[in-house]
Structure formats: C-alpha cells, structure tokens
Design a protein around this motif. Sequence first.
Motif, PDB file in Angstrom:
ATOM      1  N   ILE A 222       0.834  -1.207   0.000  1.00 44.19           N
ATOM      2  CA  ILE A 222       0.000   0.000   0.000  1.00 44.19           C
ATOM      3  C   ILE A 222       0.867   1.255   0.000  1.00 44.19           C
ATOM      4  N   VAL A 223       1.895   1.274   0.848  1.00 47.08           N
ATOM      5  CA  VAL A 223       2.795   2.433   0.915  1.00 47.08           C
ATOM      6  C   VAL A 223       3.498   2.640  -0.421  1.00 47.08           C
ATOM      7  N   SER A 224       3.926   1.546  -1.050  1.00 46.15           N
ATOM      8  CA  SER A 224       4.592   1.662  -2.357  1.00 46.15           C
ATOM      9  C   SER A 224       3.646   2.246  -3.403  1.00 46.15           C
ATOM     10  N   SER A 225       2.388   1.798  -3.375  1.00 51.43           N
ATOM     11  CA  SER A 225       1.405   2.316  -4.335  1.00 51.43           C
ATOM     12  C   SER A 225       1.093   3.783  -4.087  1.00 51.43           C
ATOM     13  N   ILE A 226       0.993   4.172  -2.804  1.00 49.50           N
ATOM     14  CA  ILE A 226       0.709   5.569  -2.475  1.00 49.50           C
ATOM     15  C   ILE A 226       1.856   6.466  -2.904  1.00 49.50           C
ATOM     16  N   CYS A 227       3.089   6.004  -2.695  1.00 44.76           N
ATOM     17  CA  CYS A 227       4.258   6.802  -3.085  1.00 44.76           C
ATOM     18  C   CYS A 227       4.328   6.994  -4.602  1.00 44.76           C
ATOM     19  N   ALA A 228       3.748   6.050  -5.338  1.00 43.60           N
ATOM     20  CA  ALA A 228       3.784   6.150  -6.799  1.00 43.60           C
ATOM     21  C   ALA A 228       2.748   7.123  -7.341  1.00 43.60           C
ATOM     22  N   ILE A 229       1.793   7.543  -6.491  1.00 41.20           N
ATOM     23  CA  ILE A 229       0.781   8.507  -6.928  1.00 41.20           C
ATOM     24  C   ILE A 229       1.423   9.884  -7.058  1.00 41.20           C
ATOM     25  N   SER A 230       1.160  10.561  -8.166  1.00 39.38           N
ATOM     26  CA  SER A 230       1.846  11.835  -8.445  1.00 39.38           C
ATOM     27  C   SER A 230       1.282  13.008  -7.649  1.00 39.38           C
ATOM     28  N   SER A 231      -0.051  13.108  -7.555  1.00 37.97           N
ATOM     29  CA  SER A 231      -0.645  14.276  -6.899  1.00 37.97           C
ATOM     30  C   SER A 231      -0.698  14.104  -5.384  1.00 37.97           C
ATOM     31  N   ALA A 232      -0.508  15.211  -4.668  1.00 38.03           N
ATOM     32  CA  ALA A 232      -0.568  15.192  -3.211  1.00 38.03           C
ATOM     33  C   ALA A 232      -1.976  14.872  -2.725  1.00 38.03           C
ATOM     34  N   GLN A 233      -2.983  15.370  -3.451  1.00 37.57           N
ATOM     35  CA  GLN A 233      -4.374  15.102  -3.085  1.00 37.57           C
ATOM     36  C   GLN A 233      -4.700  13.621  -3.224  1.00 37.57           C
ATOM     37  N   GLY A 234      -4.170  13.005  -4.280  1.00 36.10           N
ATOM     38  CA  GLY A 234      -4.391  11.579  -4.489  1.00 36.10           C
ATOM     39  C   GLY A 234      -3.738  10.753  -3.402  1.00 36.10           C
ATOM     40  N   LYS A 235      -2.537  11.165  -2.972  1.00 33.91           N
ATOM     41  CA  LYS A 235      -1.851  10.461  -1.887  1.00 33.91           C
ATOM     42  C   LYS A 235      -2.637  10.568  -0.583  1.00 33.91           C
ATOM     43  N   TYR A 236      -3.145  11.762  -0.316  1.00 34.61           N
ATOM     44  CA  TYR A 236      -3.911  11.961   0.925  1.00 34.61           C
ATOM     45  C   TYR A 236      -5.185  11.131   0.923  1.00 34.61           C
ATOM     46  N   LYS A 237      -5.884  11.096  -0.216  1.00 32.34           N
ATOM     47  CA  LYS A 237      -7.135  10.334  -0.301  1.00 32.34           C
ATOM     48  C   LYS A 237      -6.875   8.849  -0.120  1.00 32.34           C
ATOM     49  N   ALA A 238      -5.785   8.349  -0.735  1.00 29.74           N
ATOM     50  CA  ALA A 238      -5.453   6.931  -0.619  1.00 29.74           C
ATOM     51  C   ALA A 238      -5.086   6.582   0.817  1.00 29.74           C
ATOM     52  N   PHE A 239      -4.295   7.442   1.450  1.00 31.20           N
ATOM     53  CA  PHE A 239      -3.880   7.162   2.818  1.00 31.20           C
ATOM     54  C   PHE A 239      -5.056   7.238   3.794  1.00 31.20           C
ATOM     55  N   SER A 240      -5.980   8.184   3.555  1.00 31.75           N
ATOM     56  CA  SER A 240      -7.103   8.361   4.467  1.00 31.75           C
ATOM     57  C   SER A 240      -8.035   7.155   4.483  1.00 31.75           C
ATOM     58  N   CYS A 242      -7.173   4.098   4.618  1.00 32.47           N
ATOM     59  CA  CYS A 242      -6.672   3.012   5.462  1.00 32.47           C
ATOM     60  C   CYS A 242      -6.083   3.512   6.775  1.00 32.47           C
ATOM     61  N   ALA A 243      -6.150   4.825   7.040  1.00 37.50           N
ATOM     62  CA  ALA A 243      -5.555   5.383   8.257  1.00 37.50           C
ATOM     63  C   ALA A 243      -6.218   4.847   9.519  1.00 37.50           C
ATOM     64  N   SER A 244      -7.558   4.742   9.509  1.00 35.27           N
ATOM     65  CA  SER A 244      -8.279   4.258  10.681  1.00 35.27           C
ATOM     66  C   SER A 244      -7.899   2.817  11.001  1.00 35.27           C
ATOM     67  N   HIS A 245      -7.903   1.990   9.958  1.00 40.20           N
ATOM     68  CA  HIS A 245      -7.557   0.580  10.164  1.00 40.20           C
ATOM     69  C   HIS A 245      -6.128   0.421  10.652  1.00 40.20           C
ATOM     70  N   LEU A 246      -5.214   1.206  10.090  1.00 42.93           N
ATOM     71  CA  LEU A 246      -3.817   1.137  10.512  1.00 42.93           C
ATOM     72  C   LEU A 246      -3.667   1.543  11.974  1.00 42.93           C
ATOM     73  N   LEU A 293     -13.917   9.118  14.158  1.00 51.03           N
ATOM     74  CA  LEU A 293     -13.230  10.407  14.109  1.00 51.03           C
ATOM     75  C   LEU A 293     -12.348  10.567  12.874  1.00 51.03           C
ATOM     76  N   ARG A 294     -11.843   9.444  12.341  1.00 48.35           N
ATOM     77  CA  ARG A 294     -10.903   9.518  11.222  1.00 48.35           C
ATOM     78  C   ARG A 294     -11.538   9.149   9.888  1.00 48.35           C
ATOM     79  N   ASN A 295     -12.839   8.942   9.867  1.00 43.03           N
ATOM     80  CA  ASN A 295     -13.492   8.479   8.647  1.00 43.03           C
ATOM     81  C   ASN A 295     -14.708   9.361   8.369  1.00 43.03           C
ATOM     82  N   ASN A 296     -14.656  10.097   7.286  1.00 44.13           N
ATOM     83  CA  ASN A 296     -15.744  11.028   6.967  1.00 44.13           C
ATOM     84  C   ASN A 296     -17.054  10.306   6.656  1.00 44.13           C
TER      85      ASN A 296
END
Length: 319
Positions: A222-240, A242-246, A293-296
């Motif tokens: 997952i981290v490797s895939s997120i790092c490969a995303i070019s836009s900062a917004q895309g990285k934030y959306k991808a991380f958000s 799975c943030a709660s589960h992590l 709290l971490r999931n919209n």
Amino acid sequence: MERRNNTQLSEFLLLGFSENQPQIQPFIFGLFFSMYLVTVLGNLLIIMAIIVDSHLHTPMYIFLSNLSFVDICFTSTTVPQMLVNIQTQSKAITYAGCITQMYFLLLFSGLDIFLLTVMAYDRYVAICHPLHYMVIMNTRHCGLLILVCWITGVLNSLLHSFLVLRLSFCTNLEIPHFFCELNQVVHHACSDIFINDMVIYITAMLLAVGPLSGILYSYSKIVSSICAISSAQGKYKAFSTCASHLSVVSLFYCTLLGVYLSSAVTQNSHGTAMASLMYTVVTPMLNPFIYSLRNNDMKTALKILLGSITRSRPTDSLS
C-alpha cells in the motif's frame, strides 16, 4: 502436593487487581462499568450506522461491522464477570464458567486478529488493484473470508479448551488475573502440561505472527502504491482510506505484543494483568472513536443515525 481430578474441581479464584485493597473496589467497579457501557454503545452505533446507511454496504464496512460485533463479545466475556465478582465481593468463578470464559476469550481474540488481517487485505486490493476491486471483493468472497475467520477461530478455541479439560488441578487455584487467561490456567495444573505448552506456542506463531506478516506485507504494498501517486491530493485520499484501520492494528498489536513480551521478561503477574486491560478492554472501547473520528463516511452515517433517533423521540412520546 495434593492433587484433585478435574471432575471434582468446583471453582477457580480470580484475584483481580487489588485483592489486598478492598477500599478501591467501588472505584474499580465504576470505572469498568463505564468503560463497558462506552464499548457496547460505541460499537453498537457503528453497527447500526453501517446497517442504516446503504452507502456503507461495501466490503470495508461489512468487515468493520463484524469487528465491532466481535469487540462487543470480546469485552462481554470478561468485564461482566469481573463486575459481578466485585459487587458480590467474591473472587470465585466455577470450573465450567472458567473453561467457557477461556473458550470465548480465545475465540474472539482470534477473530479480532483474523478480521484485522482481512481488512488489511481489503485495503490492499482497494489501493493496489482499484480496477479489479469489485470483482475480487465481491459479496461471495467477503462472506467466504468471514466464514474462514469464524471456522479458524472456533477450531483454535476448541483445541485449547479440550487440552485444558484433560488436565488435573492442584488445590492452589488462585489466578492473579481478572479473567481465566489460558496460560495462567494451564500452569495451575498438577498434571503434565508439555503438550499444552507446545500447542500454545505453535498456535501463537501460526495465528499471531502469520496474520501480522500478512498485514505488514499488505501495508508495504500500500505504501509503495501511495508513493507512486503523483498528486498530493491523491496520496492523501489513498492514505485516508486506510488510516483508521492502521491505527486500530497498531493499537491492538502493540498492546498485545507488549503484554506477552513483558510477561516473558518479568514474573510480575499482576503487572501483566494490568497490561492485559489494554487489548481486552481499552482497545475495543477506542475502536469506535478511531473509526468515527478519522473516517468522513462514518461521521456522516453516525450523524444520520443520531438525527433519525432524535427525530423519532417526540413521535414515540406522543404515541
């Protein structure tokens, strides 16, 4: 040392936290009663919000609702018995009650581990293979994964319980814990416990280290895939997503490993009992807060649920 057959055994004594300090027992009762209510109500709200909101009828939230149900059952296995013992000023739990409690503790703790692993796999598929997500994580596949979790948990619990039933116990049946913890019960036996110890170690390796390795592998991808995303917004959306589960995985495994690593280093069983509170009581209580709290999406569903409950009250009172 005097020995009794397990068919004659009537009860164990759960010493809890403060057998020599009865003056703080009312405080302990109030504290754990409050934590138990928060755990049950919080996880019930998560389950109800997922049921009510059709937008949450997805694999991620199906697994989450199962995790919330397991957390309610997990806490209900230990805390009510402890509250009864405090209220009645009794430390006793029957032999049958102890074995039953131990069985369900093993079942629901195992289910917690398996469901967290399945949820990590779900996030891995969603982020690393988004185009194939609905095909891979279809309803049949999700149901099969949940069924495998339950079957594995039941078999593991039955194995340990049957091995304990074959043991004979000594007259010293005081367990310095607030529940019938498997290792404590086994080491109070007078008969040979070599097979029990071997099975405990082997199943711990298979059912704890194995799922943890799967979780770590999933998140490395997952981290490797997120790092490969070019836009900062895309990285934030991808991380958000799975943030709660992590956060829940980190809290559960850190407390669980901390308890058993500390018990291996020190012989302070009372300290181990206190540390066990983290994964048996505190973690199930915090899970609903972490996910809400971490999931919209969960925030929105909970607002809709609480709003519908509030609006229904005047109608109920008029009728």
